[in-house]
Enzyme design. Sequence first.
Site, mmCIF file in Angstrom:
data_model
loop_
_atom_site.group_PDB
_atom_site.id
_atom_site.type_symbol
_atom_site.label_atom_id
_atom_site.label_comp_id
_atom_site.label_asym_id
_atom_site.label_seq_id
_atom_site.Cartn_x
_atom_site.Cartn_y
_atom_site.Cartn_z
ATOM 1 C CD GLU A 192 -8.886 4.378 -1.328
ATOM 2 O OE1 GLU A 192 -9.845 4.210 -0.579
ATOM 3 O OE2 GLU A 192 -7.953 5.145 -1.068
ATOM 4 C CG ASP A 246 -2.265 0.458 1.036
ATOM 5 O OD1 ASP A 246 -2.411 1.502 0.395
ATOM 6 O OD2 ASP A 246 -3.204 -0.203 1.509
ATOM 7 C CG ASP A 277 -4.386 5.550 1.004
ATOM 8 O OD1 ASP A 277 -5.235 4.714 1.301
ATOM 9 O OD2 ASP A 277 -4.298 6.671 1.544
ATOM 10 C CG HIS A 322 -8.940 -1.220 4.712
ATOM 11 N ND1 HIS A 322 -8.792 -1.205 3.336
ATOM 12 C CD2 HIS A 322 -8.468 -0.044 5.149
ATOM 13 C CE1 HIS A 322 -8.249 -0.067 2.977
ATOM 14 N NE2 HIS A 322 -8.033 0.668 4.043
ATOM 15 C CG ASP A 323 -11.248 2.221 3.754
ATOM 16 O OD1 ASP A 323 -10.754 2.261 4.902
ATOM 17 O OD2 ASP A 323 -10.622 2.555 2.731
HETATM 18 C C1 GLC Z 1 -7.752 5.313 2.066
HETATM 19 C C2 GLC Z 1 -7.639 4.102 2.966
HETATM 20 C C3 GLC Z 1 -8.275 4.416 4.270
HETATM 21 C C4 GLC Z 1 -7.540 5.577 4.887
HETATM 22 C C5 GLC Z 1 -7.483 6.772 3.944
HETATM 23 C C6 GLC Z 1 -6.463 7.786 4.392
HETATM 24 O O1 GLC Z 1 -9.052 5.607 1.752
HETATM 25 O O2 GLC Z 1 -8.209 2.987 2.335
HETATM 26 O O3 GLC Z 1 -8.271 3.326 5.150
HETATM 27 O O4 GLC Z 1 -8.148 5.954 6.085
HETATM 28 O O5 GLC Z 1 -7.118 6.403 2.656
HETATM 29 O O6 GLC Z 1 -5.174 7.304 4.207
#
Ligand code: GLC
Length: 571
Positions: free
Chosen positions: A275, A99, A196, A335-336
């Site tokens: 993402e 990541d 990310d 995970h979100d």
């Molecule tokens: C992305 C991640 C999330 C995180 C955010 C800030 O959306 O998936 O878990 O809180 O970025 O880094």
Amino acid sequence: MTELKWWQTAVFYQIYPRSFADGNSDGIGDFKGITEKLDYLADLGVDAIWLSPHFPSPNWDCGYDVSDYMDVAPEYGTFDDFKHFLAESHKRNIRVILDLVLNHSSDEHPWFLESKSSRDNPKADWYLWEDTPPNNWQSCFDGEAWTYVPERNQYYYHYFMKQQPDLNWHNPQVKQAMWDAVRFWLDLGVDGYRLDAIGTIFEDPKRKSHTVPMNLAELRRFSETAKTQDEIKLKDKYWHDMFKNQWGGPGLHDLMKELRSILDEYDGDRMLVGEDDNIDYMGDGNDELHLVFNFPLMRTERITPSHIRRNQKERLTQLEALPVKGWQCNTLGNHDTSRVYTRYGNKQHDADLARLHAALVLTLKGTPFLYNGEEIGMTDLIITDHTKLRDTMATWYYERLVDELKVESKEAAQRAGEMSRDKNRTPMQWSNKPNGGFSPMDVVTWLPVHPNYKEGINVKDQQHIPGSLLNYYKQLLRVRKNTPALIEGEYAPLNNTAKDYFAFIRKSEMQTILVALNFSETSLKLDFSRTREIKGHDLHILFSSAERALTTKPPRGLMINPFEVFIAEVR
Ligand code: GLC
């Protein structure tokens, strides 16, 4: 099979390191634990791992606040433990992508500590500093987006928690430092990165204020209480308007191109998945990201046949229009978000629906991403004791509800537990032993283990039950692997107006596959008498969740059972 890259044929599995496997019995997952479970993953049939952040971090955002991009968090083990994990994964032909958090660092990163120390230090310009907040922007996690620092008598910008200051990507030194980190792990042999929150890297250069008549806490509350269609529409508009100037500013295409060119210097087809669901960030199909997630597929209350058809049509048309055809990337959970089993269940047929959803992701055209635990049907655990929450955006919200919005503390805790991402990050359930076999009995795990590990929602119990969800995933993954058309075949939907079932064809030069997913609780007779690809052929069944004999049959008036997953080769 035609020449596809590994990341086009692979099934990815996301590991959330804190919750996957606790190898040293301290209640927190680690590399020793993950490495011990690689045989499990190989047996499950996954080809690649996306590892959520494993870097040192004060954990204000569970590792997404990185304080050193070139090391391993001590709670996850040593650098050698990481190398061992990587080597052991590769030994089993499992690729590993990491990541990469570009938008922000931790406020404890030495870069930020230096940057905030004065206005004229060498890193003074590595973050976004202003004398006074230039607008009313909100952080999407904790209210005001501009936070004051007395040492500089200035404010810095953060899209996420105030412990996650945004880096200044207009500064070439920032890029250089981050690209060094990118190369560092590529040199070690990692196979790519999940990027990310790339949409937040660049903001609107005019930095226009938003026009929503609420702050973040009020908007969250408004969203929870919105009932009528008008209120629901309005809250969606407010969310969009509140953040639209903080997203997608100019510069990202060039940045992605630069990053891509670094990956392309390496052998072994290293890859990038963003993402983001914006296909534009795939550039011409060959010069920016290899994949972006098809988030619109999961952005719905219910997965219905018409939603899937609409989604696939839209996404595949866009991908195919790129100068170099783009490749789809389907997922239903991470995970979100609320866990697939909980989110798309209907409380009556959750188990059947979970199977349909797995089959969908594994048979649609594109690279599937699974999230750890979904293969055993893990569900959300709402933590209603706010002192046990670890997701700081939820604890922040709890405090705002109680202090600012005067919501009664019990209701506030319930709300915080529901919006918290902790509910879908609880430890993996390995057995029916105490703590779900994640950690020994007397250990307090970093988040509570879901008590349903005692009711068969665990790996060990399911391994021994032929019809378990785990064995169902294994079987499906094997069918996918052994059926070239399910990987490379073109997608064509059938019987487009059907509301109860979703049927489609995956067709390669050598093979035609029919997939039929019955989303209803009644048996259905499917009529393919007008489908050119099927008419006059036999159906050789490859997989059926209805325990039918795997035979060859003519397809006339195919009967499928309630919630059946049916996969057959058209011969
Ligand atoms: C992305 C991640 C999330 C995180 C955010 C800030 O959306 O998936 O878990 O809180 O970025 O880094």
